[in-house]
Design an enzyme around this catalytic site. Structure first.
Site, mmCIF file in Angstrom:
data_model
loop_
_atom_site.group_PDB
_atom_site.id
_atom_site.type_symbol
_atom_site.label_atom_id
_atom_site.label_comp_id
_atom_site.label_asym_id
_atom_site.label_seq_id
_atom_site.Cartn_x
_atom_site.Cartn_y
_atom_site.Cartn_z
ATOM 1 N N GLU A 1 21.483 -38.717 -6.382
ATOM 2 C CA GLU A 1 22.671 -37.848 -6.256
ATOM 3 C C GLU A 1 22.428 -36.517 -6.958
ATOM 4 O O GLU A 1 21.500 -36.400 -7.778
ATOM 5 C CB GLU A 1 23.889 -38.564 -6.855
ATOM 6 C CG GLU A 1 23.720 -38.875 -8.324
ATOM 7 C CD GLU A 1 24.649 -39.977 -8.828
ATOM 8 O OE1 GLU A 1 24.725 -41.033 -8.187
ATOM 9 O OE2 GLU A 1 25.276 -39.753 -9.870
ATOM 10 N N LYS B 1 22.505 -33.422 -9.515
ATOM 11 C CA LYS B 1 22.749 -33.255 -10.943
ATOM 12 C C LYS B 1 23.604 -32.005 -11.064
ATOM 13 O O LYS B 1 23.122 -30.879 -10.890
ATOM 14 C CB LYS B 1 21.425 -33.101 -11.693
ATOM 15 C CG LYS B 1 21.606 -33.006 -13.186
ATOM 16 C CD LYS B 1 20.276 -33.125 -13.892
ATOM 17 C CE LYS B 1 20.397 -33.136 -15.394
ATOM 18 N NZ LYS B 1 21.149 -32.069 -15.978
ATOM 19 N N ASP C 1 25.692 -28.998 -12.479
ATOM 20 C CA ASP C 1 25.437 -28.168 -13.654
ATOM 21 C C ASP C 1 26.750 -27.622 -14.206
ATOM 22 O O ASP C 1 27.170 -26.520 -13.878
ATOM 23 C CB ASP C 1 24.499 -27.018 -13.253
ATOM 24 C CG ASP C 1 23.898 -26.338 -14.465
ATOM 25 O OD1 ASP C 1 24.069 -26.859 -15.577
ATOM 26 O OD2 ASP C 1 23.262 -25.283 -14.290
ATOM 27 N N TYR D 1 30.739 -39.366 -11.672
ATOM 28 C CA TYR D 1 29.513 -39.988 -11.173
ATOM 29 C C TYR D 1 29.077 -41.256 -11.906
ATOM 30 O O TYR D 1 28.017 -41.794 -11.623
ATOM 31 C CB TYR D 1 28.369 -38.974 -11.182
ATOM 32 C CG TYR D 1 28.240 -38.177 -12.481
ATOM 33 C CD1 TYR D 1 27.935 -38.800 -13.679
ATOM 34 C CD2 TYR D 1 28.437 -36.800 -12.485
ATOM 35 C CE1 TYR D 1 27.824 -38.086 -14.842
ATOM 36 C CE2 TYR D 1 28.322 -36.067 -13.656
ATOM 37 C CZ TYR D 1 28.007 -36.720 -14.829
ATOM 38 O OH TYR D 1 27.914 -36.018 -15.993
ATOM 39 N N LYS E 1 14.535 -32.205 -12.402
ATOM 40 C CA LYS E 1 15.009 -30.813 -12.505
ATOM 41 C C LYS E 1 14.394 -29.939 -11.428
ATOM 42 O O LYS E 1 13.179 -29.982 -11.216
ATOM 43 C CB LYS E 1 14.618 -30.251 -13.884
ATOM 44 C CG LYS E 1 15.184 -31.049 -15.049
ATOM 45 C CD LYS E 1 16.586 -30.648 -15.382
ATOM 46 C CE LYS E 1 16.585 -29.511 -16.366
ATOM 47 N NZ LYS E 1 17.916 -29.204 -16.868
ATOM 48 N N CYS F 1 26.552 11.728 -26.548
ATOM 49 C CA CYS F 1 26.262 11.366 -25.160
ATOM 50 C C CYS F 1 24.813 11.714 -24.798
ATOM 51 O O CYS F 1 24.383 12.858 -24.989
ATOM 52 C CB CYS F 1 27.225 12.093 -24.229
ATOM 53 S SG CYS F 1 26.826 11.843 -22.494
ATOM 54 N N CYS G 1 25.305 14.721 -21.976
ATOM 55 C CA CYS G 1 25.909 16.033 -22.237
ATOM 56 C C CYS G 1 25.995 16.352 -23.736
ATOM 57 O O CYS G 1 26.531 17.402 -24.112
ATOM 58 C CB CYS G 1 27.281 16.136 -21.591
ATOM 59 S SG CYS G 1 28.537 15.173 -22.449
ATOM 60 N N CYS H 1 31.826 8.601 -23.689
ATOM 61 C CA CYS H 1 31.732 10.053 -23.686
ATOM 62 C C CYS H 1 33.054 10.519 -23.091
ATOM 63 O O CYS H 1 33.384 10.171 -21.958
ATOM 64 C CB CYS H 1 30.568 10.500 -22.805
ATOM 65 S SG CYS H 1 30.601 12.272 -22.513
ATOM 66 N N CYS I 1 31.460 15.750 -18.087
ATOM 67 C CA CYS I 1 30.083 15.310 -18.348
ATOM 68 C C CYS I 1 29.410 15.054 -16.996
ATOM 69 O O CYS I 1 29.928 14.318 -16.153
ATOM 70 C CB CYS I 1 30.111 14.029 -19.180
ATOM 71 S SG CYS I 1 28.530 13.184 -19.257
HETATM 72 S S1 IVH Z 1 24.524 -39.861 -15.224
HETATM 73 C C1 IVH Z 1 24.144 -42.682 -18.835
HETATM 74 N N1 IVH Z 1 24.777 -38.381 -13.081
HETATM 75 O O1 IVH Z 1 23.361 -34.406 -16.798
HETATM 76 C C2 IVH Z 1 24.099 -41.795 -17.645
HETATM 77 N N2 IVH Z 1 24.629 -37.276 -15.186
HETATM 78 O O2 IVH Z 1 21.285 -35.313 -19.439
HETATM 79 C C3 IVH Z 1 25.081 -40.728 -17.675
HETATM 80 N N3 IVH Z 1 24.855 -34.834 -15.046
HETATM 81 O O3 IVH Z 1 24.833 -35.541 -19.742
HETATM 82 C C4 IVH Z 1 24.716 -39.500 -16.923
HETATM 83 N N4 IVH Z 1 25.114 -34.728 -12.861
HETATM 84 O O4 IVH Z 1 26.281 -34.197 -18.133
HETATM 85 C C5 IVH Z 1 24.642 -38.386 -14.429
HETATM 86 N N5 IVH Z 1 25.091 -37.201 -11.091
HETATM 87 C C6 IVH Z 1 24.943 -37.218 -12.421
HETATM 88 C C7 IVH Z 1 24.973 -36.020 -13.179
HETATM 89 C C8 IVH Z 1 24.797 -36.096 -14.573
HETATM 90 C C9 IVH Z 1 25.071 -34.040 -13.994
HETATM 91 C C10 IVH Z 1 24.702 -34.344 -16.426
HETATM 92 C C11 IVH Z 1 25.452 -35.130 -17.468
HETATM 93 C C12 IVH Z 1 24.407 -35.649 -18.432
HETATM 94 C C13 IVH Z 1 23.241 -34.765 -18.147
HETATM 95 C C14 IVH Z 1 21.930 -35.510 -18.271
#
Ligand code: IVH
Length: 703
Positions: A138, A140, A142, A251, A348, A442, A445, A460, A465
């Protein structure tokens, strides 16, 4: 969450309550049937915030909401904890008390390439004894991570991650996030208490708009949507939190307690993906539609690569993917190290951050006289572009980021947002770094600079100017303002240097004879320039207002202003108080507009533009010439063949009709062109909306 039959029922109930809402009297309503109204409101919140597919207009939602609010005000005993009205906090929050998470919020181990993932998969297979492991992959997200606790189906606590063991309690602020349900039927799954984790986000559009607003107010923008989301959760004014339009994805179910009913636990999912589906069914926004369940690491790698390509098209930021062992029993067997669960891994995406070096600072004078320091940095690639200079806004910002010349710095470019400095690395200093010294006069000028007490910016104040005059003209011709194509910054500078252009009205008095003698100006380019200047005279009013460069008046405010008046000089008769009544116009903005219009030089400049042929009127605000469409509302969708969309809308208004922004029961006519999409589908569900073609529309107009 809602099946077809329930959806139908709720739509019928919506129609019923919309009729009910036209009654001013709430006496015939009871605590029992008002719960139906709450169901209707929850349903529409879900359609809007979780499904992203609303059935009714904002106006209709507000009408229903106000009815509930009125009833509850008259019958306070009937208020329930999960009533949609209970999202509104008590205004100001004093403190965010520290609370312990039911289960520590661990972070995830990071991986950066296929080899890392394969290595992790090998360990998971060895530990489990399986030849192939099933994974749930799934996004991640941000943002800022939060945990929610529901007790007996009610949201009782929300907290930030904090140090993973203890976080800040932010329940009231979290209730402002409309995709967080105030109650959810966990009891139906035999769950009495549950802790859920998720990520609070601010989507890219809202983030951009918010930063735009900050910059218009002279406040440095935020580095990325993550900081914006985290910062918003800790604002002590709940109403302000509500305005930022936060979103959430849930999640992970980290902990739950079964109800005291034996033998009912088979209702609970045995996989992580099952949990995400359960959350979705209960009304949460989980990544059910974004997740993919796959067997074996090869398929995982395939999906993460596929998703990385889509990354820029998503409305929110993702910085990678999370891969989780799907079987919950296997998760338990794999357990955790002291920092990370062994059953999950973050992957990542390519970084949008890079390190560089601060080589020098240039000071630029803008059109309002603000002196902005711009950092010249060692060129680096971030998110596909080379960055070599970055605005560092003002003195305070430099202090806050702890910047010295020659410092190593971390920069970030999230999505399509302008690059920002995230931080410096004081720990890497050699002792040869030097302070950034602000000029006292400035740089263009030489007029002494001035810093108003309430501001962070040196200015300024010499209105003549050269830098300011040139910048004002550059702004006036720019793409988002009057959009005078082929004029552009370079030509403004050239004409100014040649004394062919001295101020904004001068654009319309350009001596083309003299221009033709300049190098690089052949007949064709002069013709293009003439045509572009001529075309700009009939630009819509909001562009002219924006082009004037009134401080704090950005494009959005310019539109609001333009929609309010018939003529640009009408604002001369507005008091600051009247200006304040307008949407999104605060004290600072109102003051600035007021000051601009009180300055006779500005009025004369506008009048001169008018005499030179620039349109000063609101062309769109048509005065109805007859009332053949009076009382009727229209909406156009798809591509029209005979008329331009804007002309068709003007025709409606000219004949006394009104244009509305969305499909709802308030809409009388939906005029469909080619490739009409979701609006048409939606209109088909509302009996009262007449769906007509462009030809039918033309027939409605008087001959
Ligand atoms: S699972 C014990 N799922 O990424 C597992 N984390 O360092 C709990 N994050 O602190 C995390 N999307 O803030 C999980 N689909 C996702 C996520 C997710 C973002 C963040 C979360 C976590 C950090 C991982």
């Amino acid at each position: 969450m809602y099946n077809k039959a329930q959806t139908n029922d709720l739509q019928q109930l919506t129609a019923h309550w919309l009729t009910e809402a036209t009654n001013t009297d709430t006496k015939n309503l009871s605590a029992a049937n008002i719960e139906d109204l709450r169901k209707v409101l929850r349903f529409h919140e879900y359609r809007y915030y979780v499904q992203n597919d609303p059935f009714i207009s904002d106006f209709e939602y507000d009408t229903l909401y106000k009815l509930l609010e009125k009833f509850e005000k008259e019958n306070p005993a009937a208020i329930t904890a999960d009533s949609p009205t209970q999202r509104v906090g008590s205004g100001l929050v004093k403190d965010f008390p520290k609370v312990n998470h039911l289960v520590p919020m661990l972070s995830l181990e990071n991986s950066y390439n296929a080899a890392d993932l394969m290595d992790w998969d090998r360990k998971a297979r060895e530990l489990s004894g399986l030849s192939e492991v099933e994974y749930c992959v799934e996004p991640k997200f941000d943002g800022a991570s939060i945990s929610l606790i529901y007790d007996n189906d009610l949201l009782t606590r929300a907290a930030t991650r904090g140090d993973g063991v203890t976080g800040d309690e932010i329940t009231i602020n979290t209730k402002q996030i409309k995709s967080v349900p105030l109650s959810a039927a966990f009891s139906a799954n035999n769950i009495e208490q549950v802790e859920i984790r998720g990520e609070v986000l601010i989507n890219k559009n809202n983030f951009k708009a918010y930063n735009q607003k900050l910059m218009e107010e002279g406040v440095p923008p935020l580095a990325n949507p993550r900081n914006a989301a985290a910062g918003t959760l800790r604002i002590k004014d709940t109403a302000e939190v509500g305005k930022r339009n936060l979103e959430v994805f849930l999640y992970h179910v980290s902990y739950w307690v079964n109800s005291q009913v034996s033998g009912e636990n088979e209702k609970q999912p045995s996989t992580h993906s099952g949990m995400l589906e359960m959350l979705w069914e209960l009304g949460f926004r989980s990544p059910k539609n974004e997740m993919r369940v796959v067997k074996g690491i090869d398929k995982v790698i395939e999906y993460v690569n596929e998703f990385e390509i889509k990354r820029d098209d998503l409305p929110y930021e993702v910085d990678g993917m999370v891969i989780k062992v799907n079987d919950l029993l296997l998760q338990e067997r794999l357990g955790m190290t002291s920092h990370h669960p062994r059953w999950a891994m973050a992957y990542k995406f390519k970084a949008r951050q890079a390190t560089s070096k601060l080589l020098g600072v240039e000071f630029q004078v803008g059109r309002t006289g603000a002196v902005t320091p711009v950092a010249k940095i060692e060129p680096v690639q971030v998110g596909g572009v080379t960055v070599s200079s970055i605005s560092i806004h003002n003195e305070e910002y430099i202090k806050e980021k702890n910047l010295l010349l020659d410092d190593a710095i971390l920069i970030e470019r999230s999505g399509d947002v302008i690059p920002q400095i995230v931080k410096s690395f004081p720990e890497l200093r050699k002792g040869t770094e030097r302070a950034i010294v602000f000029p006292t006069s400035c740089p263009v000028c030489s007029h002494p600079l001035f810093k108003p007490a309430e501001e962070a910016v040196w200015r300024c104040v010499n209105i003549n100017c050269e830098a300011q005059v040139v910048e004002r003209i550059i702004h006036f011709v720019s793409k988002d303002a009057m959009d005078i194509k082929s004029f552009g910054e370079a030509n403004v500078r050239k004409f100014y240097a040649e004394k062919l252009l001295a101020d904004v009205p001068g654009i319309y008095q350009l001596d083309f004879e003299a221009v033709s003698k300049m190098e690089g100006f052949g007949k064709k380019s002069i013709d293009n320039l003439k045509a572009a200047i001529e075309a700009s005279k009939s630009q819509p009013l909001h562009r002219l207002i924006y082009a004037l460069g009134i401080r704090y008046v950005g494009e959005t405010t310019a539109k609001t202003l333009a929609n309010t008046v018939e003529h640009i000089l009408d604002f001369r008769n507005y008091t600051a108080d009247q200006l304040l009544q307008m949407e999104d116009v605060g004290v600072k903005v109102a003051d600035s507009i007021d000051r601009f219009y009180k300055d006779e030089a500005n009025i004369q400049m506008i009048e001169k533009l008018g005499r030179l042929g620039v349109s000063l009127v609101n062309q769109k605000k048509q005065v109805a010439e007859n009332d053949s469409l009076a009382g009727q509302t229209f909406l156009f969708t798809g591509t029209l063949n005979k008329l331009k969309r804007s002309d068709a809308e003007a025709l409606v208004e000219k004949n006394g009709g009104k244009i509305v922004s969305g499909v709802s029961s308030k809409l009388n006519y939906l005029v469909t062109g080619e490739d009409a999409g979701s609006k048409l589908e939606k209109a088909k569900k509302i009996n009262s909306v007449k769906i007509i073609t462009e030809e039918d529309f033309i027939k409605l107009l008087p001959v």
